[in-house]
Design a protein around this motif. Structure first.
Motif, PDB file in Angstrom:
ATOM      1  N   MET A  37       0.958  -1.275   0.367  1.00 47.58           N
ATOM      2  CA  MET A  37       0.162   0.007  -0.138  1.00 47.58           C
ATOM      3  C   MET A  37       0.654   1.784  -0.316  1.00 47.58           C
ATOM      4  O   MET A  37       0.868   2.505  -0.363  1.00 47.58           O
ATOM      5  CB  MET A  37      -1.016  -0.228   1.362  1.00 47.58           C
ATOM      6  N   MET A  38       1.468   1.285   1.562  1.00 42.58           N
ATOM      7  CA  MET A  38       2.829   2.322   0.921  1.00 42.58           C
ATOM      8  C   MET A  38       3.238   2.305  -0.571  1.00 42.58           C
ATOM      9  O   MET A  38       3.285   3.573  -0.991  1.00 42.58           O
ATOM     10  CB  MET A  38       3.702   2.722   1.822  1.00 42.58           C
ATOM     11  N   GLU A  39       3.786   1.453  -0.867  1.00 39.41           N
ATOM     12  CA  GLU A  39       4.414   1.746  -2.724  1.00 39.41           C
ATOM     13  C   GLU A  39       3.302   1.755  -3.442  1.00 39.41           C
ATOM     14  O   GLU A  39       4.077   3.066  -4.142  1.00 39.41           O
ATOM     15  CB  GLU A  39       4.870   0.249  -2.529  1.00 39.41           C
ATOM     16  N   ALA A  40       2.159   1.319  -3.071  1.00 41.36           N
ATOM     17  CA  ALA A  40       1.412   2.280  -4.075  1.00 41.36           C
ATOM     18  C   ALA A  40       0.792   3.492  -4.384  1.00 41.36           C
ATOM     19  O   ALA A  40       0.603   4.520  -4.704  1.00 41.36           O
ATOM     20  CB  ALA A  40       0.429   1.274  -4.285  1.00 41.36           C
ATOM     21  N   ALA A  41       0.881   4.516  -3.146  1.00 41.59           N
ATOM     22  CA  ALA A  41       1.398   5.554  -2.502  1.00 41.59           C
ATOM     23  C   ALA A  41       2.451   6.530  -3.219  1.00 41.59           C
ATOM     24  O   ALA A  41       1.802   7.403  -3.966  1.00 41.59           O
ATOM     25  CB  ALA A  41       1.038   5.351  -0.938  1.00 41.59           C
ATOM     26  N   ARG A  42       3.712   5.910  -3.061  1.00 43.04           N
ATOM     27  CA  ARG A  42       4.806   6.591  -3.385  1.00 43.04           C
ATOM     28  C   ARG A  42       4.406   6.630  -5.420  1.00 43.04           C
ATOM     29  O   ARG A  42       4.408   7.627  -5.443  1.00 43.04           O
ATOM     30  CB  ARG A  42       6.276   6.100  -2.813  1.00 43.04           C
ATOM     31  N   VAL A  43       4.216   5.694  -5.497  1.00 45.85           N
ATOM     32  CA  VAL A  43       3.831   5.580  -6.934  1.00 45.85           C
ATOM     33  C   VAL A  43       2.921   6.631  -7.598  1.00 45.85           C
ATOM     34  O   VAL A  43       2.799   7.714  -8.683  1.00 45.85           O
ATOM     35  CB  VAL A  43       3.775   4.140  -7.497  1.00 45.85           C
ATOM     36  N   HIS A  44       1.425   6.910  -7.042  1.00 43.57           N
ATOM     37  CA  HIS A  44       1.083   7.900  -7.140  1.00 43.57           C
ATOM     38  C   HIS A  44       1.118   9.453  -6.348  1.00 43.57           C
ATOM     39  O   HIS A  44       1.197  10.015  -7.474  1.00 43.57           O
ATOM     40  CB  HIS A  44      -0.342   7.486  -6.150  1.00 43.57           C
ATOM     41  N   GLY A  45       1.956   9.136  -5.830  1.00 44.08           N
ATOM     42  CA  GLY A  45       2.990  10.737  -5.247  1.00 44.08           C
ATOM     43  C   GLY A  45       3.515  10.957  -6.308  1.00 44.08           C
ATOM     44  O   GLY A  45       3.768  11.763  -6.790  1.00 44.08           O
ATOM     45  N   GLU A  46       4.337  10.003  -6.819  1.00 41.67           N
ATOM     46  CA  GLU A  46       5.681  10.374  -7.686  1.00 41.67           C
ATOM     47  C   GLU A  46       4.678  10.906  -8.970  1.00 41.67           C
ATOM     48  O   GLU A  46       5.238  12.010 -10.768  1.00 41.67           O
ATOM     49  CB  GLU A  46       6.386   8.869  -8.435  1.00 41.67           C
ATOM     50  N   LEU A  47       3.381  10.264  -9.675  1.00 40.34           N
ATOM     51  CA  LEU A  47       2.278  10.321 -11.482  1.00 40.34           C
ATOM     52  C   LEU A  47       1.917  12.095 -10.735  1.00 40.34           C
ATOM     53  O   LEU A  47       2.076  12.880 -11.336  1.00 40.34           O
ATOM     54  CB  LEU A  47       1.391   9.713 -11.154  1.00 40.34           C
ATOM     55  N   SER A  48       1.194  12.406  -8.995  1.00 39.26           N
ATOM     56  CA  SER A  48       0.670  13.324  -8.623  1.00 39.26           C
ATOM     57  C   SER A  48       2.192  14.625  -9.358  1.00 39.26           C
ATOM     58  O   SER A  48       1.404  15.528  -9.512  1.00 39.26           O
ATOM     59  CB  SER A  48       0.377  13.149  -7.322  1.00 39.26           C
ATOM     60  N   ARG A  49       3.629  14.114  -9.238  1.00 39.86           N
ATOM     61  CA  ARG A  49       4.080  15.841  -8.968  1.00 39.86           C
ATOM     62  C   ARG A  49       4.543  15.709 -10.797  1.00 39.86           C
ATOM     63  O   ARG A  49       5.171  17.024 -10.703  1.00 39.86           O
ATOM     64  CB  ARG A  49       5.686  14.991  -8.188  1.00 39.86           C
ATOM     65  N   ARG A  50       4.493  14.496 -11.361  1.00 41.49           N
ATOM     66  CA  ARG A  50       4.507  15.166 -12.147  1.00 41.49           C
ATOM     67  C   ARG A  50       3.805  15.532 -13.098  1.00 41.49           C
ATOM     68  O   ARG A  50       3.284  16.133 -14.185  1.00 41.49           O
ATOM     69  CB  ARG A  50       5.096  12.996 -13.766  1.00 41.49           C
ATOM     70  N   LEU A  51       2.150  15.618 -12.602  1.00 38.40           N
ATOM     71  CA  LEU A  51       1.111  15.862 -13.149  1.00 38.40           C
ATOM     72  C   LEU A  51       0.637  16.892 -13.239  1.00 38.40           C
ATOM     73  O   LEU A  51       0.338  18.461 -13.667  1.00 38.40           O
ATOM     74  CB  LEU A  51       0.008  15.194 -13.196  1.00 38.40           C
ATOM     75  N   THR A  52       1.688  17.356 -11.810  1.00 40.46           N
ATOM     76  CA  THR A  52       2.030  19.442 -11.401  1.00 40.46           C
ATOM     77  C   THR A  52       2.791  19.712 -12.427  1.00 40.46           C
ATOM     78  O   THR A  52       1.942  20.737 -13.289  1.00 40.46           O
ATOM     79  CB  THR A  52       2.388  19.218 -10.597  1.00 40.46           C
ATOM     80  N   GLU A  53       3.598  18.901 -13.056  1.00 41.96           N
ATOM     81  CA  GLU A  53       4.393  19.580 -13.956  1.00 41.96           C
ATOM     82  C   GLU A  53       3.623  19.998 -14.633  1.00 41.96           C
ATOM     83  O   GLU A  53       3.638  20.752 -15.704  1.00 41.96           O
ATOM     84  CB  GLU A  53       5.630  18.402 -14.070  1.00 41.96           C
ATOM     85  N   LEU A  54       3.248  18.886 -15.313  1.00 35.71           N
ATOM     86  CA  LEU A  54       2.586  18.876 -16.467  1.00 35.71           C
ATOM     87  C   LEU A  54       1.574  19.857 -16.633  1.00 35.71           C
ATOM     88  O   LEU A  54       1.066  21.293 -18.307  1.00 35.71           O
ATOM     89  CB  LEU A  54       1.936  17.871 -17.123  1.00 35.71           C
ATOM     90  N   PHE A  55       0.787  20.642 -15.936  1.00 37.90           N
ATOM     91  CA  PHE A  55      -0.617  21.152 -15.898  1.00 37.90           C
ATOM     92  C   PHE A  55       0.422  22.657 -15.485  1.00 37.90           C
ATOM     93  O   PHE A  55       0.163  23.863 -16.745  1.00 37.90           O
ATOM     94  CB  PHE A  55      -0.895  21.141 -14.426  1.00 37.90           C
ATOM     95  N   GLU A  56       1.858  22.949 -15.162  1.00 35.65           N
ATOM     96  CA  GLU A  56       2.551  24.568 -15.334  1.00 35.65           C
ATOM     97  C   GLU A  56       2.053  24.466 -16.752  1.00 35.65           C
ATOM     98  O   GLU A  56       2.585  25.918 -16.853  1.00 35.65           O
ATOM     99  CB  GLU A  56       3.337  24.335 -14.981  1.00 35.65           C
ATOM    100  N   THR A  57       2.525  23.356 -18.176  1.00 35.10           N
ATOM    101  CA  THR A  57       2.457  23.888 -19.284  1.00 35.10           C
ATOM    102  C   THR A  57       0.843  23.912 -19.462  1.00 35.10           C
ATOM    103  O   THR A  57       1.058  24.606 -20.550  1.00 35.10           O
ATOM    104  CB  THR A  57       2.836  22.306 -19.973  1.00 35.10           C
ATOM    105  N   GLN A  58       0.235  23.847 -19.332  1.00 35.73           N
ATOM    106  CA  GLN A  58      -1.587  24.052 -20.015  1.00 35.73           C
ATOM    107  C   GLN A  58      -1.757  25.822 -19.882  1.00 35.73           C
ATOM    108  O   GLN A  58      -1.442  26.039 -18.746  1.00 35.73           O
ATOM    109  CB  GLN A  58      -2.836  22.829 -19.448  1.00 35.73           C
ATOM    110  N   PRO A  59      -2.338  25.452 -20.917  1.00 31.21           N
ATOM    111  CA  PRO A  59      -3.003  27.162 -20.683  1.00 31.21           C
ATOM    112  C   PRO A  59      -4.439  27.471 -19.877  1.00 31.21           C
ATOM    113  O   PRO A  59      -4.617  28.620 -19.887  1.00 31.21           O
ATOM    114  CB  PRO A  59      -2.897  27.341 -22.704  1.00 31.21           C
TER     115      PRO A  59
END
Length: 183
Positions: free
Chosen positions: A90-112
């Motif tokens: 569960m903790m590993e899945a939470a870590r993976v989810h958190g990493e995805l969330s950080r990447r999505l924050t970066e992606l969303f910064e590029t959106q208009p």
């Protein structure tokens, strides 16, 4: 320039989301009762994390803030577990989810989009120990992420509204996040 939402959803899936869907924010149910659940402190973060209640803000103000956006891109990750007691899984899945969330924050910064709000799963996990616990200011306010529940989002209903399963089978754990935005 008109946003290509299908392309954005594909990018989110390509970064590791199990599912990703768009929903109009007016279709999301918010419930102030989630604050009462937080006050019971089952997770141990009540008053111990800047992004959790009561420090995250007044529930009615948070609901109004989230409700002021036009759309939300809801995403989920699904982790496999050895069994229903697999805490490490569960903790590993939470870590993976958190990493995805950080990447999505970066992606969303590029959106208009004119306005953006990113809400994650189960509280902020940017720092191993929140600065709140040591009476310091938030160390990374640009990365800190409150949870959907902090803002009163009924996550199981959100999943259903997006055509997603809240539970994805035996020996799995599912996490959700949502990027609220206005064009």
């Amino acid at each position: 320039m008109k946003q290509n939402y299908e392309e954005l959803l594909e990018q989110v899936r390509g970064l590791g989301a199990y599912r990703a869907e768009l929903i109009d924010v007016e279709k999301i149910r918010f419930d102030r009762a989630f604050r009462e659940l937080c006050e019971q402190n089952a997770c141990g973060n009540y008053g111990q994390c800047w992004m959790c209640p009561p420090d995250a803000g007044d529930i009615d103000e948070l609901i109004a803030e989230a409700g002021s956006y036009r759309r939300a891109l809801v995403y989920q990750t699904v982790g496999k577990l050895e069994d229903s007691y697999d805490f490490e899984g569960m903790m590993e899945a939470a870590r993976v989810h958190g990493e995805l969330s950080r990447r999505l924050t970066e992606l969303f910064e590029t959106q208009p989009f004119s306005r953006k709000l990113h809400l994650g799963a189960g509280g902020c996990h940017v720092c191993p120990v929140c600065a709140k616990r040591t009476q310091e200011s938030c160390r990374h306010p640009e990365l800190a992420m409150p949870s959907l529940e902090t803002y009163g989002v009924a996550v199981s209903e959100l999943a259903a509204s997006c055509g997603m399963n809240y539970i994805n089978g035996k020996d799995t754990v599912t996490y959700f996040g949502a990027l609220f935005f206005s064009e």
